[in-house]
Design a protein around this motif. Structure first.
Motif, PDB file in Angstrom:
ATOM      1  N   ASP A 208       0.828  -1.209   0.000  1.00 39.80           N
ATOM      2  CA  ASP A 208       0.000   0.000   0.000  1.00 39.80           C
ATOM      3  C   ASP A 208       0.863   1.260   0.000  1.00 39.80           C
ATOM      4  OD1 ASP A 208      -2.447  -1.360   0.022  1.00 39.80           O
ATOM      5  OD2 ASP A 208      -2.417  -1.562   2.198  1.00 39.80           O
TER       6      ASP A 208
ATOM      7  N   GLY B 121       1.312   3.405  -3.270  1.00 45.04           N
ATOM      8  CA  GLY B 121       0.678   4.689  -3.008  1.00 45.04           C
ATOM      9  C   GLY B 121       1.653   5.848  -3.043  1.00 45.04           C
TER      10      GLY B 121
ATOM     11  N   LYS C 250      -5.269   6.272  -5.765  1.00 45.28           N
ATOM     12  CA  LYS C 250      -5.862   5.239  -4.917  1.00 45.28           C
ATOM     13  C   LYS C 250      -5.197   3.903  -5.202  1.00 45.28           C
ATOM     14  CE  LYS C 250     -10.405   3.214  -3.798  1.00 45.28           C
ATOM     15  NZ  LYS C 250     -11.854   3.243  -4.134  1.00 45.28           N
ATOM     16  N   VAL C 251      -5.051   3.076  -4.166  1.00 44.05           N
ATOM     17  CA  VAL C 251      -4.477   1.741  -4.319  1.00 44.05           C
ATOM     18  C   VAL C 251      -5.525   0.694  -3.953  1.00 44.05           C
ATOM     19  CG1 VAL C 251      -2.689   0.121  -3.573  1.00 44.05           C
ATOM     20  CG2 VAL C 251      -2.153   2.560  -3.776  1.00 44.05           C
TER      21      VAL C 251
ATOM     22  N   ASN D 217      -5.508  -2.999  -3.160  1.00 43.50           N
ATOM     23  CA  ASN D 217      -4.596  -4.103  -2.861  1.00 43.50           C
ATOM     24  C   ASN D 217      -5.370  -5.415  -2.801  1.00 43.50           C
ATOM     25  OD1 ASN D 217      -2.682  -5.889  -1.913  1.00 43.50           O
ATOM     26  ND2 ASN D 217      -1.884  -4.513  -0.344  1.00 43.50           N
TER      27      ASN D 217
END
Length: 205
Positions: A95, A99, A106-107, A109
């Motif tokens: 993240d 990021g 936006k990530v 995961n």
């Protein structure tokens, strides 16, 4: 020329199965991504997405090495991370790493804990990806190139700038494909009015 084309296609397919991180290309049309001519992102954003994927991949390899087997696919600055991590700590680290790449908004995961996926699993993902794309092309009420398709361990991730109607229709189609475990919607929803603006022909000067 035909023999050369077949050789290149076979080479790309082999690379896809070996790494699990390249889009499938058939007949010169990108299946894993979208056509530039009908892409609903600006050309600048498309370039940013490509840069995000390259930089994020490099940073993951540099900082986590063999602890993860992850792929980053970016659409409109939203970075989808799929693959496997050996520990929860390594997964969580993704993240911050992804990021921290410039322009990432936006990530998502979606990395699982476990060993790297097998060749047969990646091969199956390629087949599913092709089936989903083919069904979207057959759907007369959708523009298939508006969708970005990622498949990992039988899970289908759908990205793109689409309306609620388009999102629901594409999700319904993907769920009907044999071998699909689940469909994850990672769309950016736009209005029907915005879609109409995309559909207008360019003004002639």
């Amino acid at each position: 020329m035909k023999k050369l084309s077949l050789t290149l296609t076979a080479a790309v397919l082999a690379s896809t199965l070996a790494t699990g991180c390249a889009p499938l290309i058939i007949g010169g049309a990108m299946v894993g991504g979208v056509s530039v001519a009908t892409d609903r992102r600006t050309s600048g954003t498309q370039l940013e997405d490509e840069t995000i994927e390259v930089k994020a991949g490099a940073r993951i390899r540099e900082r986590l090495g063999e602890k993860v087997h992850a792929t980053v696919n970016s659409y409109n600055r939203v970075a989808l991370v799929t693959g496997e991590a050996t520990t929860e700590e390594a997964r969580a680290a993704l993240d911050g790493i992804v990021g921290g790449v410039e322009n990432v908004s936006k990530v998502l995961n979606e990395v699982a804990i476990g060993p790297a996926s097998s060749l047969s699993s990646r091969s199956n993902d390629v087949v599913i990806q092709g089936k989903v794309k083919a069904k979207l092309i057959d759907a007369r009420d959708l523009l298939s190139n508006a969708f970005y398709i990622v498949v990992e361990r039988g899970n289908v991730y759908l990205m793109g700038r689409v309306t609620e109607r388009e999102a629901d229709r594409a999700t319904e189609i993907a769920r009907q494909i044999s071998g699909v475990n689940k469909v994850v919607k990672a769309f950016e929803i736009i209005s029907e009015d915005e879609l109409a603006r995309y559909s207008k022909p360019p003004v002639q000067r």
